[in-house]
Design an enzyme around this catalytic site. Structure first.
Site, mmCIF file in Angstrom:
data_model
loop_
_atom_site.group_PDB
_atom_site.id
_atom_site.type_symbol
_atom_site.label_atom_id
_atom_site.label_comp_id
_atom_site.label_asym_id
_atom_site.label_seq_id
_atom_site.Cartn_x
_atom_site.Cartn_y
_atom_site.Cartn_z
ATOM 1 N N PRO A 9 0.768 -1.229 -0.125
ATOM 2 C CA PRO A 9 -0.087 -0.123 -0.114
ATOM 3 C C PRO A 9 0.909 1.412 0.073
ATOM 4 C CG PRO A 9 -0.582 -1.531 1.642
ATOM 5 C CD PRO A 9 0.462 -1.866 1.185
ATOM 6 N N GLU A 10 0.582 2.084 -0.881
ATOM 7 C CA GLU A 10 1.196 3.178 -1.287
ATOM 8 C C GLU A 10 0.194 4.359 -1.179
ATOM 9 O OE1 GLU A 10 4.119 3.617 -4.426
ATOM 10 O OE2 GLU A 10 4.413 1.290 -4.318
ATOM 11 N N HIS B 215 -4.154 -14.391 9.960
ATOM 12 C CA HIS B 215 -3.186 -13.368 10.216
ATOM 13 C C HIS B 215 -4.146 -11.956 10.858
ATOM 14 C CE1 HIS B 215 -0.095 -15.949 8.226
ATOM 15 N NE2 HIS B 215 -1.036 -15.779 7.115
ATOM 16 N N ARG C 95 2.739 -10.298 7.053
ATOM 17 C CA ARG C 95 4.167 -10.150 7.561
ATOM 18 C C ARG C 95 4.431 -9.650 8.834
ATOM 19 N NH1 ARG C 95 7.197 -8.753 2.006
ATOM 20 N NH2 ARG C 95 6.091 -10.153 0.679
#
Length: 275
Positions: free
Chosen positions: A2-3, A93, A112
């Site tokens: 995500p930017e 997650h 992550r």
DNA sequence: AAGAAGTCCTGGGCGC
DNA sequence: TGCGCCCAGGACTTCT
């Protein structure tokens, strides 16, 4: 990854769902994601807080709360914020669940575990250093051609590293850096300080055009990215160079080169993009 | 002091 | 088939 365009899309899909709702309770499944304060304080200080607005600064999401504090979330590489009804089985997650009023849950999912979560009192400097050190918003009024030119002139690094430096410009990551440099016909290893006035104007135009185009497409879903409604973006179909190393340049047909620059995989056309 | 390098973390792709 | 290896990268810390 995500930017700015992805975080802005999450913000736009999230705000109408959560603004005005109250955080009843917070369940923490992986506390390592919370950088400050400690887990017990985090839970206690959030309880009963009403979400006034969801804002964005760079790649950070800011949940303005009514108790003069802000919940700050950075999705980093694989973070997802998903709003859903209570009772929907949690995805793998899932590290945080915010139970909101009227049966809605806001869930933070991150394969992550790279994401960053803070609860910070408003107006206290030093709480979230990365957020405070951010450069100008590239789509904001303060980001002018002269602002960019002046910043380029002062740096000794190459233009790729410059674009990735959040203290220079907020919100650009590896995907859009490569796309912007291709659009501006600039070689990623060109020294920032050697970029002339005409090139700086082209770069400024490319930054704003590419980020706006990507927001219009609701972001890029290259691997994991989804918005707050669980929907993918569409900009991956418009990528000219990112992820296309060894394939033909869409402009001239010559093979695109992939090379590690500024510690990141970088793809560019050796013909269209000159030093 | 600025810039480079190491760190975190997991899934997917690859070679054998 | 399955194992091990490497890669992806944003921001932070550590080193030069």
């Amino acid at each position: 990854m995500p930017e700015l365009p992805e975080v802005e899309t999450v913000r736009r899909t999230l705000e109408p769902l959560v603004a005005g709702r109250t955080i009843r309770r917070t369940d923490i499944y992986y506390g390592g994601i919370i950088k400050a304060p400690d887990q017990d304080s985090f839970r206690e200080r959030l309880a009963g807080q009403r979400i006034q607005a969801v804002e964005r600064r760079g790649k950070y999401l800011l949940f303005r709360l009514d108790g003069k504090q802000t919940l700050i979330i950075h999705l980093r590489m694989t973070g997802q914020l998903v709003a859903c009804e209570a009772g929907v089985p949690p995805a793998a997650h899932t590290h945080l669940v915010f139970h909101l009023s009227d049966g809605l849950e806001l869930r933070f999912v991150d394969i992550r575990k790279f994401g960053l979560v803070y609860l910070a009192p408003d107006g206290v400097p030093g709480a979230v250093k990365g957020l405070e050190a951010l450069g100008p918003e590239p789509l904001g009024q303060e980001f002018t051609i002269s602002c960019l030119t002046e910043r380029l002139r002062r740096k000794k690094c190459n233009v790729k590293a410059f674009l990735l430096d959040q203290t220079q410009i907020a919100g650009i990551g590896n995907i859009y850096a490569d796309e912007i440099l291709f659009a501006a016909r600039l070689h990623p290893e060109k020294p920032a300080a050697e970029i002339g006035p005409a090139e700086a104007a082209d770069l400024h135009q490319a930054i704003r055009a590419k980020l706006r185009e990507a927001i219009d497409c609701r972001g890029t879903s290259f691997r994991n990215y989804i918005d707050a409604r669980g929907e993918k973006g569409g900009f991956q179909h418009r990528l000219a160079v990112y992820g296309r190393g060894g394939k033909p340049c869409p402009r001239c047909g010559r093979l695109l080169v992939k090379k590690k620059i500024a510690g990141r995989g970088s793809v560019f056309c050796p013909d269209c993009q000159r030093l």
